[in-house]
Design a protein around this motif. Structure first.
Motif, PDB file in Angstrom:
ATOM      1  N   LEU A  16      -8.944   3.680   4.856  1.00  0.00           N
ATOM      2  CA  LEU A  16      -7.494   2.668   4.881  1.00  0.00           C
ATOM      3  C   LEU A  16      -6.415   3.112   4.554  1.00  0.00           C
ATOM      4  O   LEU A  16      -5.531   2.552   3.965  1.00  0.00           O
ATOM      5  CB  LEU A  16      -8.109   1.655   3.468  1.00  0.00           C
ATOM      6  CG  LEU A  16      -9.226   0.945   3.658  1.00  0.00           C
ATOM      7  CD1 LEU A  16      -9.547   0.035   2.580  1.00  0.00           C
ATOM      8  CD2 LEU A  16      -8.866   0.244   4.608  1.00  0.00           C
ATOM      9  N   THR A  17      -6.560   4.960   4.016  1.00  0.00           N
ATOM     10  CA  THR A  17      -4.816   5.755   3.739  1.00  0.00           C
ATOM     11  C   THR A  17      -4.753   5.691   5.140  1.00  0.00           C
ATOM     12  O   THR A  17      -3.053   5.947   4.939  1.00  0.00           O
ATOM     13  CB  THR A  17      -5.704   7.184   3.437  1.00  0.00           C
ATOM     14  OG1 THR A  17      -6.597   7.586   4.654  1.00  0.00           O
ATOM     15  CG2 THR A  17      -6.434   7.149   1.799  1.00  0.00           C
TER      16      THR A  17
ATOM     17  N   ALA B  30       0.828  -0.847   0.200  1.00  0.00           N
ATOM     18  CA  ALA B  30       0.016   0.114   0.172  1.00  0.00           C
ATOM     19  C   ALA B  30       0.925   1.393   0.216  1.00  0.00           C
ATOM     20  O   ALA B  30       1.080   1.824   0.668  1.00  0.00           O
ATOM     21  CB  ALA B  30      -0.973  -0.097   1.438  1.00  0.00           C
TER      22      ALA B  30
ATOM     23  N   GLU C 156       2.048   3.123   8.339  1.00  0.00           N
ATOM     24  CA  GLU C 156       2.575   2.104   7.707  1.00  0.00           C
ATOM     25  C   GLU C 156       1.777   0.792   8.119  1.00  0.00           C
ATOM     26  O   GLU C 156       3.842  -0.032   8.670  1.00  0.00           O
ATOM     27  CB  GLU C 156       4.319   2.394   7.933  1.00  0.00           C
ATOM     28  CG  GLU C 156       5.217   3.430   6.980  1.00  0.00           C
ATOM     29  CD  GLU C 156       6.408   3.667   7.499  1.00  0.00           C
ATOM     30  OE1 GLU C 156       7.184   2.682   6.405  1.00  0.00           O
ATOM     31  OE2 GLU C 156       7.519   4.167   7.420  1.00  0.00           O
ATOM     32  N   ILE C 157       0.743   0.434   8.185  1.00  0.00           N
ATOM     33  CA  ILE C 157       0.242  -0.362   9.034  1.00  0.00           C
ATOM     34  C   ILE C 157       0.020  -1.697   8.082  1.00  0.00           C
ATOM     35  O   ILE C 157       0.352  -1.765   6.471  1.00  0.00           O
ATOM     36  CB  ILE C 157      -1.438   0.277   8.954  1.00  0.00           C
ATOM     37  CG1 ILE C 157      -1.400   0.947  10.338  1.00  0.00           C
ATOM     38  CG2 ILE C 157      -1.717  -1.056   9.921  1.00  0.00           C
ATOM     39  CD1 ILE C 157      -2.315   1.507  10.888  1.00  0.00           C
TER      40      ILE C 157
ATOM     41  N   MET D 132      -2.862   6.287  -2.091  1.00  0.00           N
ATOM     42  CA  MET D 132      -4.521   5.873  -2.303  1.00  0.00           C
ATOM     43  C   MET D 132      -5.122   7.292  -3.215  1.00  0.00           C
ATOM     44  O   MET D 132      -5.943   8.399  -2.436  1.00  0.00           O
ATOM     45  CB  MET D 132      -5.614   4.782  -1.132  1.00  0.00           C
ATOM     46  CG  MET D 132      -4.652   4.058  -0.044  1.00  0.00           C
ATOM     47  SD  MET D 132      -6.053   3.435   0.175  1.00  0.00           S
ATOM     48  CE  MET D 132      -5.249   1.556   0.978  1.00  0.00           C
TER      49      MET D 132
ATOM     50  N   ILE E 132      -3.725   2.837   6.677  1.00  0.00           N
ATOM     51  CA  ILE E 132      -2.507   1.693   6.377  1.00  0.00           C
ATOM     52  C   ILE E 132      -1.374   2.348   5.452  1.00  0.00           C
ATOM     53  O   ILE E 132       0.094   2.316   6.072  1.00  0.00           O
ATOM     54  CB  ILE E 132      -3.407   0.691   5.840  1.00  0.00           C
ATOM     55  CG1 ILE E 132      -4.475   0.410   6.520  1.00  0.00           C
ATOM     56  CG2 ILE E 132      -2.439  -0.025   4.706  1.00  0.00           C
ATOM     57  CD1 ILE E 132      -5.219  -0.872   5.468  1.00  0.00           C
ATOM     58  N   VAL E 133      -1.336   3.412   4.676  1.00  0.00           N
ATOM     59  CA  VAL E 133       0.087   3.791   4.003  1.00  0.00           C
ATOM     60  C   VAL E 133       0.578   4.419   4.666  1.00  0.00           C
ATOM     61  O   VAL E 133       1.221   4.368   5.741  1.00  0.00           O
ATOM     62  CB  VAL E 133      -0.984   4.655   2.835  1.00  0.00           C
ATOM     63  CG1 VAL E 133       0.269   5.372   1.994  1.00  0.00           C
ATOM     64  CG2 VAL E 133      -1.802   4.012   1.714  1.00  0.00           C
ATOM     65  N   PHE E 134      -0.181   5.508   5.523  1.00  0.00           N
ATOM     66  CA  PHE E 134       0.435   7.237   5.873  1.00  0.00           C
ATOM     67  C   PHE E 134       1.162   6.221   7.523  1.00  0.00           C
ATOM     68  O   PHE E 134       2.192   6.745   8.087  1.00  0.00           O
ATOM     69  CB  PHE E 134       0.343   8.149   6.262  1.00  0.00           C
ATOM     70  CG  PHE E 134      -0.073   8.817   4.594  1.00  0.00           C
ATOM     71  CD1 PHE E 134       0.737   8.602   4.133  1.00  0.00           C
ATOM     72  CD2 PHE E 134      -1.827   8.959   4.187  1.00  0.00           C
ATOM     73  CE1 PHE E 134      -0.150   9.691   3.014  1.00  0.00           C
ATOM     74  CE2 PHE E 134      -1.897   9.414   2.851  1.00  0.00           C
ATOM     75  CZ  PHE E 134      -0.786   9.642   2.288  1.00  0.00           C
TER      76      PHE E 134
ATOM     77  N   GLY F  40       1.249  -0.831   4.574  1.00  0.00           N
ATOM     78  CA  GLY F  40       1.521   0.252   4.098  1.00  0.00           C
ATOM     79  C   GLY F  40       3.095   0.569   5.011  1.00  0.00           C
ATOM     80  O   GLY F  40       3.630  -0.174   5.472  1.00  0.00           O
TER      81      GLY F  40
END
Lengths: 345, 345
Positions: B271-272, A253, B278-279, A256, B274-276, A283
């Motif tokens: 879900l963003t 990820a 780093e999940i 997005m 997850i990106v930011f 992510g």
């Protein structure tokens, strides 16, 4: 010369943004001046002339007042982002006048960078310096960490990349081909789809705007399913991908972008696929992997010089083009890595 | 005796289900008979008397016609699920008459299991045999693999578990306490919340049905944020968790029970994060980790015998209670691990 005060144009955020940003949310400020040396007594600092500035999707997050993620930009101050710069003066032991560096700098003509936490000296100048905003900079490291470290690819695996002609996607696709994977990318115009197939060597590509059913489009491209998804867009596309993932597939990820400008983000409905297909979705941010940068360069530089990897840039001229350039990446007007030339090298 | 034909009641699916299953979607069939021996010439088979049957959320997936995940149950045939059984006859080299085993069996009084792929001989009978449908069986392995292998816990980390008093959640919570973590669980009644706090030793617990704002409830319980989320429910809860996750948090996606009975699943919007942040979110199935079962038993058996881990079961009597028992786990009527006793040991 170095004691001279010169004018120092900058691009600043005028107000915090909700929804889609407009050019009028940004402003060019032309009244600043700066002295071209590190102030007396300031240790570990560099005074740089900015050459190239990088337009990156994550910057949208910093244009919002606060959502608990990245810190917002300070209104009226130069935007902070990745760039390539020339050192004009230095009190930092790693840098001397005339060196080039890439890393976090300001969206302005000249920047004073004190105690730089993310700044890399450019050791290889036999490639276009602008590449250090792209394939040899943060986007390159993003592609490298996301693909090799997160996705752990194996030869013969099926790889899908969204926003595939962008700054990161085009690199991931070429890495995947070099790893012996089957690679499909999507993008938002015929021109970009042609790039994917003819310039970057993807096995297949499609224009997502012309697909009424994304799940069906992916089923057509991946009758055996997807092992690796390099996620750049989110939203509906992610749902379509989850339905097509294979058992123990991996999703890096990376971004997005379809969601950043929505006041209410789209729902992703079929996350139960993550459970039953044992999918790993992870992510990541390039900066977490910067310790691998030397290893990455060792791989990427020869590929570039031998023409085994190509890189397409979309270059705008002048700091004045900053606001429109930054906004262009949210509408997909850019073709390839978007960057702004502030000054000739 | 073993040549005898006996009646063999079973629980079968009457029709495939959309939305919430009803008791009338299942039926008890009482007209079957079975000969209590492995048929002549059938190799690697066991004929078993089923003692305990396990009611597991994933079984809902098999009640739907097909969504590309688990294969649907065959209509009219006994449901297939985890259970504990006594071997009455065997042509399998690993099993002899009188042995006990746990693994996949039929929802019926007696089953012929040919070439069993998931069947474990029970070596330790000094604990309740019913535990092999729970803490010493698939749910125990789920907790073990999900917590230790996927979540990679560190002492002092903040752990949140949804559906925390269920078959898996109660074990994860106790593992997390034994690992020196701070542990909060949620459940759907005061009785369950009391169990979490007083019986399983969670640091904190809340009734999610009484929280108008799940994001705020988690913020209250985790002012520092969540490092590890053991995901059993999905939907709105996942959104609330994502907003409260810490950088590089881990989510073991074990199940999403809130979604299985919805015709249109809830969207997860944020879900963003997850990106930011780093999940890493990772789905998993216990069966993938069964090679670790001996290692798991070595850890879990002493804990159980020393009372360092307790296990709460919710036991229904008789195969006739199968349909209502299975359905009860989707409304949360069960308190602890739900199972059905088919016959006394």
């Amino acid at each position: 010369m170095s004691d001279q005060e010169v004018s120092n144009k900058r691009v600043a955020l005028k107000n915090y943004v909700t929804g889609f940003p407009k050019e009028s949310d940004l402003q060019i400020i032309t009244t600043d001046t700066i002295r071209l040396r590190v102030p007396e007594g300031t240790k570990d600092a560099v005074l740089v002339k900015n050459l190239y500035l990088s337009c990156d999707p994550y910057m949208r997050e910093r244009m919002s007042a606060s959502d608990g993620g990245f810190p917002p930009f300070e209104l009226g101050k130069p935007l902070i982002g990745y760039g390539v710069a020339k050192i004009l003066d230095s009190t930092h032991p790693n840098y001397k006048k005339g060196d080039f560096a890439w890393g976090f700098t300001g969206w302005e003509e000249y920047s004073l960078i004190v105690s730089p936490q993310i700044l890399f000296k450019i050791e290889h100048t036999d490639v276009p310096l602008s590449y250090y905003t792209g394939i040899l900079g943060m986007p390159g490291m993003t592609a490298y960490a996301g693909f090799y470290e997160i996705c752990t690819p194996k030869k013969g695996e099926y790889v899908y990349i969204s926003a595939a002609s962008g700054a990161v996607g085009q690199i991931v696709g070429q890495f995947a081909k070099l790893s012996g994977c089957y690679v499909v990318g999507s993008a938002g115009s015929k021109e970009k789809v042609d790039l994917l197939k003819n310039t970057f060597g993807f096995d297949e590509a499609f224009n997502y705007k012309e697909e009424p059913d994304l799940t069906a489009a992916l089923k057509r491209c991946f009758p055996e399913g997807i092992d690796i998804y390099f996620e750049n867009v989110g939203g509906k596309m992610l749902d379509a991908v989850l339905a097509n993932m294979r058992i123990r597939g991996r999703i890096a990820a990376c971004g997005m972008i379809s969601q950043y400008n929505l006041e209410k983000r789209e729902g992703v409905h079929d996350l139960t696929h993550i459970v039953f297909k044992e999918i790993r979705m992870q992510g990541f941010l390039a900066a977490t992997y910067y310790h691998l940068y030397p290893k990455f360069l060792e791989m990427a530089l020869p590929y570039l010089k031998q023409g085994k990897i190509v890189y397409v840039e979309d270059i705008a001229e002048g700091l004045e083009s900053g606001p429109s350039s930054l906004l262009s990446i949210f509408t997909g007007k850019n073709v390839g890595k978007k960057l702004v030339v502030v000054a000739p090298e």
